[in-house]
Design an enzyme around this catalytic site. Structure first.
Site, PDB file in Angstrom:
ATOM      1  N   GLY A 253       0.786  -1.146   0.077  1.00 25.27           N
ATOM      2  CA  GLY A 253       0.047  -0.082   0.038  1.00 25.27           C
ATOM      3  C   GLY A 253       0.777   1.337  -0.309  1.00 25.27           C
TER       4      GLY A 253
ATOM      5  N   CYS B  43     -27.274 -10.246 -16.198  1.00 24.50           N
ATOM      6  CA  CYS B  43     -26.456  -9.931 -17.500  1.00 24.50           C
ATOM      7  C   CYS B  43     -27.398 -10.373 -18.683  1.00 24.50           C
ATOM      8  CB  CYS B  43     -25.072 -10.584 -17.686  1.00 24.50           C
ATOM      9  SG  CYS B  43     -24.555 -10.601 -19.476  1.00 24.50           S
TER      10      CYS B  43
ATOM     11  N   CYS C 104     -25.469 -13.222 -20.520  1.00 25.45           N
ATOM     12  CA  CYS C 104     -25.201 -14.725 -19.925  1.00 25.45           C
ATOM     13  C   CYS C 104     -26.176 -14.991 -18.557  1.00 25.45           C
ATOM     14  CB  CYS C 104     -23.579 -14.784 -19.671  1.00 25.45           C
ATOM     15  SG  CYS C 104     -23.131 -13.903 -18.163  1.00 25.45           S
TER      16      CYS C 104
ATOM     17  N   CYS D  72     -22.521  -7.971 -18.738  1.00 27.12           N
ATOM     18  CA  CYS D  72     -21.101  -8.172 -18.091  1.00 27.12           C
ATOM     19  C   CYS D  72     -19.991  -7.063 -18.726  1.00 27.12           C
ATOM     20  CB  CYS D  72     -20.318  -9.601 -18.394  1.00 27.12           C
ATOM     21  SG  CYS D  72     -21.432 -10.797 -17.507  1.00 27.12           S
TER      22      CYS D  72
ATOM     23  N   CYS E  89     -17.889 -13.248 -19.685  1.00 26.74           N
ATOM     24  CA  CYS E  89     -19.236 -13.371 -20.242  1.00 26.74           C
ATOM     25  C   CYS E  89     -19.407 -14.323 -21.381  1.00 26.74           C
ATOM     26  CB  CYS E  89     -19.890 -11.910 -20.741  1.00 26.74           C
ATOM     27  SG  CYS E  89     -21.401 -11.899 -21.199  1.00 26.74           S
TER      28      CYS E  89
END
Ligand SMILES: [Zn+2]
Lengths: 281, 255
Positions: A29, A238, A241, A263, A269
């Site tokens: 970080g 979606c 899909c 997606c 997808c």
């Protein structure tokens, strides 16, 4: 392009970047400064990510490049071509097959595994920049863990919008120490930052910073007790899909303003649609 | 009683020039110390050294922390920062130096609360609203930025932002400077009320004797970096001993 060294950058530059990466991995970080090089593409194209990828690539790697989750956008295509030409590495669109994935704005839906590297393109690495423009001051704030200001930003959000309206680049705290900008990924992706099996590397070219999340790092999205973090997404399945667990883009499908949600991760997808067809057959 | 602050032989030089020299005093809990002098007298240098904004060349600034008296000049930077956002507060002359101009009034007041770990939005906002009321800013201004406020309101907001965590020692640098006379009077009344109500300990630097007359229990007069006279405020102002103090007091009387 044969005149270039493997993956474009000379060995000395790659070593310099790898040293910065080692430091970044050692201090999860923390933003490590590095001497960003001119790349044969504009800054907005993710030169930070490209340099990190160049420093990580080996000839055996399989590279995947995505932009907003898609492998076929101009940005993704040109970066992929760039490394095909300068490094001759194999490329793939399948998340599971890739060893190195360079990304802008998304984390793939398919869970990453040990040994994979996810490289983020970062425009603004400093999460405190929004409220404190002085670089010297933000560095001191990180050094002293003086992060009250970060919650001021979230406070302002709630005061203005009634909720934490930040939906991209949502700030996180890493291993209880450094506050980090996860790059402009949707906050839906934030839970995937923590405890991830893959190595996550972040490169900011213009701002000359590198930071990292080693595998299985603890990452917590900042919030308030009475306004907890929510990894929200559009409340639809979606349209292609049927996935209910993936991040969706709203796309306009005709001239009458018709819309559908699909997606954003095209590999995910397509994979689901193929599995469907195979099941049906 | 242990003094809240013990200042011992504090000296700051700028090259060959003296900023302040050999300043010593004790400040007890609930006391307000005024430091007066003309510009260049060393009073701002002294305040800067006391508050940790400048490093003095010699001396000690011993603060009675939760874990006992500590020389703040020998603290680490993180320790000093922690002190400056918990037990200490600093009110700048220019509110722009002490406020975040791009953040709402509520965010300005709430920052110190969040810096010490408050994570409940509703309670932070409630406390901020309460404090805006205490410094006479209407609650419906809570989401406005300070840039939309008058100078007097900005200064009152800065005071609220500083006092919200109940600091034990407040440094003030010309808190009424740069304001119109009528606005000054209102701010002084407000400050006096808060000092009494909260039992605040404070060190106030000013060139304005009216400010110390109203707020300070004790007074130090500075000239050329040295404290030339010190004592109870009324005593010093009503019966000044040093020629320079007499001059200061009489010049005020002429105004
Ligand atoms: Zn889909």
């Amino acid at each position: 392009m044969e005149d270039y060294n493997f993956a474009y950058l000379d060995e000395q530059t790659k070593r310099m970047i790898r040293r910065a990466l080692m430091k970044a991995v050692a201090i999860p970080g923390y933003q490590v400064p590095f001497a960003s090089r001119e790349m044969p593409m504009p800054y907005g194209w993710g030169t930070g990510g490209v340099q990190v990828t160049a420093a990580c690539l080996t000839p055996e790697d399989q590279l995947k490049v995505i932009d907003q989750g898609a492998d076929d956008t101009t940005n993704a295509v040109s970066i992929r071509k760039f490394f095909q030409r300068t490094a001759g590495v194999a490329v793939t669109e399948a998340t599971a097959e890739a060893t190195v994935i360079q990304t802008r704005h998304r984390i793939p839906e398919t869970p990453l595994t040990e040994g994979q590297i996810l490289v983020y393109q970062v425009p603004i690495p400093e999460p405190l920049r929004f409220l404190e423009p002085r670089e010297v001051e933000t560095r001191r704030m990180h050094a002293l863990e003086d992060y009250g200001l970060m919650h001021v930003k979230l406070y302002e959000d709630i005061a203005k919008h009634g909720e934490i309206a930040t939906s991209y680049a949502y700030p996180v705290k890493v291993e209880g120490r450094y506050v980090m900008d996860p790059s402009p990924i949707p906050k839906f992706d934030n839970p995937k930052l923590g405890g991830n099996a893959a190595l996550q590397l972040f490169g900011a070219g213009r701002e000359q910073r590198i930071y990292a999340l080693p595998p299985y790092t603890q990452v917590v999205s900042l919030d308030f007790e009475d306004h907890p973090f929510v990894a929200s997404k559009a409340d639809h399945p979606c349209a292609l899909c049927g996935a209910t667990d993936s991040y969706l883009d709203e796309v306009i499908v005709d001239d009458e303003g018709g819309r559908m949600f699909v997606c954003s991760d095209t590999d995910y997808c397509t994979g689901r649609q193929q599995a469907w067809t195979e099941d049906a057959a | 009683m242990t003094p809240l602050l013990q200042v011992k032989s504090l000296t700051k030089r700028y090259g060959p020039r003296i900023g302040c020299a050999d300043v010593s005093f004790d400040l007890y809990p609930g006391e307000v110390m005024g430091i007066v002098g003309e510009s260049g007298s060393g009073k701002s240098t002294l305040l800067g050294c006391l508050a940790g904004h400048m490093s003095p060349d010699e001396g000690q600034v011993i603060f009675d922390t939760a874990t006992g008296p500590r020389d703040t000049l020998r603290m680490t930077e993180p320790e000093r920062r922690m002190l400056s956002r918990t037990d200490w507060a600093y009110v700048h002359q220019n509110p722009r130096d002490g406020l975040r101009m791009g953040v709402s009034a509520g965010g300005n007041v709430g920052e110190r609360l969040m810096a010490v770990g408050n994570r409940h939005y509703g309670r932070i906002r409630e406390t901020a609203t309460d404090w805006l009321g205490r410094v006479e800013i209407a609650a419906d201004r809570i989401d406005d930025r300070p840039s939309a406020f008058s100078g007097g309101m900005q200064q009152r907001l800065q005071i609220a932002r500083n006092l919200v965590t109940g600091p034990r020692l407040v440094f003030m640098d010309e808190p009424t400077g740069g304001l119109d006379v009528s606005v000054q009077a209102r701010l002084l009344d407000l400050l006096r009320g808060l000092v009494r109500e909260m039992g605040l300990s404070a060190i106030i630097v000013t060139h304005d004797l009216a400010v110390v007359r109203l707020l300070a229990d004790r007074l130090m007069v500075m000239k050329s970096g040295h404290v030339i006279e010190a004592g109870l405020t009324d005593q010093v102002l009503d019966d000044p001993q040093h020629g320079y103090t007499q001059l200061l007091v009489s010049s005020v009387l002429q105004v």
